[in-house]
Design an enzyme around this catalytic site. Structure first.
Site, PDB file in Angstrom:
ATOM      1  CG  ASP A 297      -7.388   3.351  -0.744  1.00  7.56           C
ATOM      2  OD1 ASP A 297      -7.821   2.194  -0.676  1.00  7.56           O
ATOM      3  OD2 ASP A 297      -7.517   4.162   0.208  1.00  7.56           O
TER       4      ASP A 297
ATOM      5  CE  LYS B 135      -4.445   0.998   0.191  1.00  4.82           C
ATOM      6  NZ  LYS B 135      -5.614   0.195  -0.228  1.00  4.82           N
TER       7      LYS B 135
HETATM    8  P1  NDP Z   1     -12.885   7.965  -2.873  1.00  5.96           P
HETATM    9  O1  NDP Z   1     -11.787   8.933  -2.688  1.00  5.96           O
HETATM   10  O2  NDP Z   1     -13.443   7.742  -4.236  1.00  5.96           O
HETATM   11  O3  NDP Z   1     -14.109   8.317  -1.917  1.00  5.96           O
HETATM   12  C1  NDP Z   1     -13.908   8.386  -0.536  1.00  5.96           C
HETATM   13  C2  NDP Z   1     -15.215   8.778   0.113  1.00  5.96           C
HETATM   14  O4  NDP Z   1     -15.110   8.613   1.510  1.00  5.96           O
HETATM   15  C3  NDP Z   1     -15.588  10.219  -0.119  1.00  5.96           C
HETATM   16  O5  NDP Z   1     -16.975  10.334  -0.127  1.00  5.96           O
HETATM   17  C4  NDP Z   1     -14.962  10.910   1.083  1.00  5.96           C
HETATM   18  O6  NDP Z   1     -15.567  12.135   1.425  1.00  5.96           O
HETATM   19  C5  NDP Z   1     -15.224   9.888   2.171  1.00  5.96           C
HETATM   20  N1  NDP Z   1     -14.169  10.014   3.190  1.00  5.96           N
HETATM   21  C6  NDP Z   1     -12.847   9.798   3.038  1.00  5.96           C
HETATM   22  N2  NDP Z   1     -12.163  10.039   4.149  1.00  5.96           N
HETATM   23  C7  NDP Z   1     -13.100  10.458   5.031  1.00  5.96           C
HETATM   24  C8  NDP Z   1     -13.013  10.851   6.376  1.00  5.96           C
HETATM   25  N3  NDP Z   1     -11.835  10.871   7.051  1.00  5.96           N
HETATM   26  N4  NDP Z   1     -14.177  11.194   6.995  1.00  5.96           N
HETATM   27  C9  NDP Z   1     -15.374  11.165   6.325  1.00  5.96           C
HETATM   28  N5  NDP Z   1     -15.495  10.787   5.032  1.00  5.96           N
HETATM   29  C10 NDP Z   1     -14.384  10.438   4.408  1.00  5.96           C
HETATM   30  O7  NDP Z   1     -12.338   6.583  -2.265  1.00  5.96           O
HETATM   31  P2  NDP Z   1     -12.854   5.092  -2.524  1.00  5.96           P
HETATM   32  O8  NDP Z   1     -14.320   5.078  -2.752  1.00  5.96           O
HETATM   33  O9  NDP Z   1     -11.963   4.478  -3.505  1.00  5.96           O
HETATM   34  O10 NDP Z   1     -12.513   4.411  -1.117  1.00  5.96           O
HETATM   35  C11 NDP Z   1     -13.469   4.315  -0.054  1.00  5.96           C
HETATM   36  C12 NDP Z   1     -13.051   3.222   0.889  1.00  5.96           C
HETATM   37  O11 NDP Z   1     -13.000   1.970   0.186  1.00  5.96           O
HETATM   38  C13 NDP Z   1     -11.672   3.370   1.529  1.00  5.96           C
HETATM   39  O12 NDP Z   1     -11.702   2.805   2.831  1.00  5.96           O
HETATM   40  C14 NDP Z   1     -10.785   2.519   0.633  1.00  5.96           C
HETATM   41  O13 NDP Z   1      -9.620   2.097   1.313  1.00  5.96           O
HETATM   42  C15 NDP Z   1     -11.732   1.364   0.362  1.00  5.96           C
HETATM   43  N6  NDP Z   1     -11.451   0.544  -0.804  1.00  5.96           N
HETATM   44  C16 NDP Z   1     -11.319   1.086  -2.051  1.00  5.96           C
HETATM   45  C17 NDP Z   1     -11.104   0.281  -3.142  1.00  5.96           C
HETATM   46  C18 NDP Z   1     -11.051   0.814  -4.523  1.00  5.96           C
HETATM   47  O14 NDP Z   1     -10.934   0.014  -5.459  1.00  5.96           O
HETATM   48  N7  NDP Z   1     -11.150   2.109  -4.741  1.00  5.96           N
HETATM   49  C19 NDP Z   1     -10.937  -1.164  -2.995  1.00  5.96           C
HETATM   50  C20 NDP Z   1     -11.174  -1.653  -1.654  1.00  5.96           C
HETATM   51  C21 NDP Z   1     -11.395  -0.814  -0.623  1.00  5.96           C
HETATM   52  P3  NDP Z   1     -14.743  13.487   1.196  1.00  5.96           P
HETATM   53  O15 NDP Z   1     -14.784  13.690  -0.289  1.00  5.96           O
HETATM   54  O16 NDP Z   1     -15.467  14.544   1.947  1.00  5.96           O
HETATM   55  O17 NDP Z   1     -13.359  13.262   1.697  1.00  5.96           O
HETATM   56  O1  2IT Z   2      -8.016  -1.465  -0.729  1.00  2.00           O
HETATM   57  C1  2IT Z   2      -7.953  -1.958  -1.872  1.00  2.00           C
HETATM   58  O2  2IT Z   2      -8.066  -3.162  -2.071  1.00  2.00           O
HETATM   59  C2  2IT Z   2      -7.756  -1.030  -2.999  1.00  2.00           C
HETATM   60  N1  2IT Z   2      -7.687   0.175  -2.793  1.00  2.00           N
HETATM   61  C3  2IT Z   2      -7.596  -1.581  -4.391  1.00  2.00           C
HETATM   62  C4  2IT Z   2      -6.166  -1.989  -4.638  1.00  2.00           C
HETATM   63  C5  2IT Z   2      -5.840  -2.416  -6.034  1.00  2.00           C
HETATM   64  O3  2IT Z   2      -4.658  -2.736  -6.236  1.00  2.00           O
HETATM   65  O4  2IT Z   2      -6.697  -2.448  -6.920  1.00  2.00           O
END
Ligand code: NDP
Ligand code: 2IT
Length: 446
Positions: free
Chosen positions: A166, A126
């Protein structure tokens, strides 16, 4: 916890004393391992516990960049290459002001076991930065990404370490990062990053994969109880990549997503989230959920500073960030009738919240199982890059469905084997751990 586990855990706490979220992630895995160690004394003899909590390599670097006014800023960059027993390091990059070494280590540690569960031959890593993309111009984001890659490129490669997105890192950032990697190396190594654009090596269905996969996982859990998503009301938190496609898949399966949120508040939309409007506001305009409520009308309400967990519903899909459901939130979920929690985010439930789920019979899937569809589809993107192919949307989505079904079944089989039938936490941790531990033993002390 078993004394042998406790001893290693104490070392982690002493060595990495300021890394609370990393301790939380290690504890959650260790608490599942007692029955595993009872069946596998070799893991103790080979010091697998002490080895698995220590990253193989941690890279921390300076990221200087100039804003549009010419002012120079310095951020900190990270890449933690945690475990390569099963394949090249694989995992996302997070750009968010809250990023520090403890956050990246917790995410990297989770990633080891998640990636093992996918069965796709990927190790765990990561990275990220405390850079905040919010409010920055495209050119500022580009200059930051170019500076970040100017250090990172020497550590990564299609068979070495493959970053992706992420929080705060999506298609735009991956594009800028890839462009700089290509300039620095003189190579079109398509497989060095995943989440690429569809015209230049990206995979169809990667954008949808994490959210869709989480809902598929929830569907498989419900099927164990002769139930389904159809007709269910669903709380979704977050409004980014994972949240949008979780809400979309819920609607496709006949359920209704009632909420979204961001760091400024939440939206309750009693008629169900309008996915096309949400995509327009978040993906095209980079707007906020308050804009969504205003434009949606139709009874949708913006609740400044409030989370979504007090809303009455059947299912909760936390898709924002770590520790977003605490003990009181979990109690509110139970009181409001939520029967299933499947995590789209990484570690969104505090340990106290998980206890509330367990003591109230809430079906609960930990993120390392239920959100594995994103990284699994990244591995499918790497396969397509190696073969210089692009598979159809339906082909990738079909494979994603199969992978999620397999992970679900693997968790249940491991839960049975280690004595807690139906426990997805034990199942995910045990199944992921055993696979990594066996590979580490086979590869010798390293
Ligand atoms: P994005 O940046 O696309 O969206 C993040 C969202 O979460 C936004 O709505 C953001 O709001 C909110 N958020 C982030 N930090 C905070 C905080 N500290 N407090 C309140 N709201 C918060 O990220 P993703 O959708 O990609 O990721 C969301 C989650 O999913 C994370 O935990 C990530 O690790 C996990 N994840 C993502 C994967 C992927 O493929 N993208 C895969 C597996 C897990 P704001 O805009 O106001 O910050
Ligand atoms: O938390 C996760 O699994 C991710 N943000 C996706 C990682 C990836 O390599 O696609």
């Amino acid at each position: 916890m078993d004394a042998r586990l406790e001893k290693v855990f104490e070392t982690v706490k002493t060595r990495d004393f300021s890394q609370g979220v990393f301790h939380q992630a290690v504890r959650e895995v260790f608490e599942s391992l007692e029955p595993v160690l009872a069946k596998h004394p070799e893991y103790i003899d080979q010091s697998i516990l002490a080895r698995i909590v220590e990253p193989e390599r941690q890279i921390i670097f300076r990221v200087p960049w100039a804003d549009d006014k010419g002012e120079i800023h310095v951020n900190r960059g990270y890449r933690i290459e945690f475990n390569s027993a099963l394949g090249p390091y694989k995992g996302g990059l997070r750009f968010h002001p809250s990023v520090n070494v403890g956050v990246i280590k917790f995410l990297g540690f989770e990633q080891i076991f998640k990636n093992a569960l996918t069965g796709q031959g990927i190790g765990g890593g990561k990275g990220g930065s405390d850079f905040d993309p919010k409010g920055k111009s495209d050119l500022e984001v580009m200059r930051f990404c170019q500076s970040f890659m100017t250090e990172l490129y020497r550590h990564i490669g299609p068979n070495t370490d493959v970053p992706a997105g992420d929080i705060g890192v999506g298609g735009r950032e991956i594009g800028y990062l890839f462009g700089q990697y290509k300039r620095l190396t003189g190579r079109y190594d398509a497989g060095v990053l995943t989440g690429k654009g569809l015209d230049w090596g990206g995979s169809l269905a990667r954008t949808e994969a994490t959210g869709y996969g989480t809902v598929i996982f929830a569907q498989r859990m419900l099927e164990q109880h002769n139930d389904s998503i159809e007709g269910k009301t669903v709380l979704v938190s977050g409004s980014g990549n994972v949240a949008i496609y979780a809400a979309e898949r819920v609607a496709q399966l006949g359920g209704k997503a009632l909420s979204i949120s961001d760091s400024s508040g939440s939206v309750y939309d009693p008629n169900g989230i309008d996915i096309e409007l949400l995509k327009q506001i978040k993906e095209v305009e980079r707007g906020r959920v308050s804009d969504y409520a205003q434009r949606r009308g139709n009874g949708a309400e913006f609740r400044a500073g409030q989370k979504v967990w007090d809303i009455k519903a059947d299912i909760a899909l936390p898709c924002a960030t770590q520790n977003e459901i605490d003990e009181n939130d979990a109690k509110a979920l139970v009181a409001n009738g939520v029967k299933l929690v499947a995590e789209g985010a990484n570690m969104p439930s505090t340990p106290e919240a998980i206890e509330v789920y367990e003591s109230n019979g809430v079906l609960y899937a930990p993120g390392k199982a239920s959100n594995a569809g994103g990284v699994a589809t990244s591995a499918l993107e790497m396969q397509q890059n190696s073969a210089r192919q692009q598979w159809t949307f339906d082909d990738v989505k079909g494979r994603l469905d199969d992978i999620m079904t397999n992970i679900h079944n693997t968790c249940l089989e491991a839960a049975d084997k280690y004595g807690k039938p139906g426990d997805y936490v034990l199942g995910a941790n045990a199944a992921g751990f055993v696979q990594v531990a066996d590979a580490m033993i086979a590869q010798g002390i390293s």
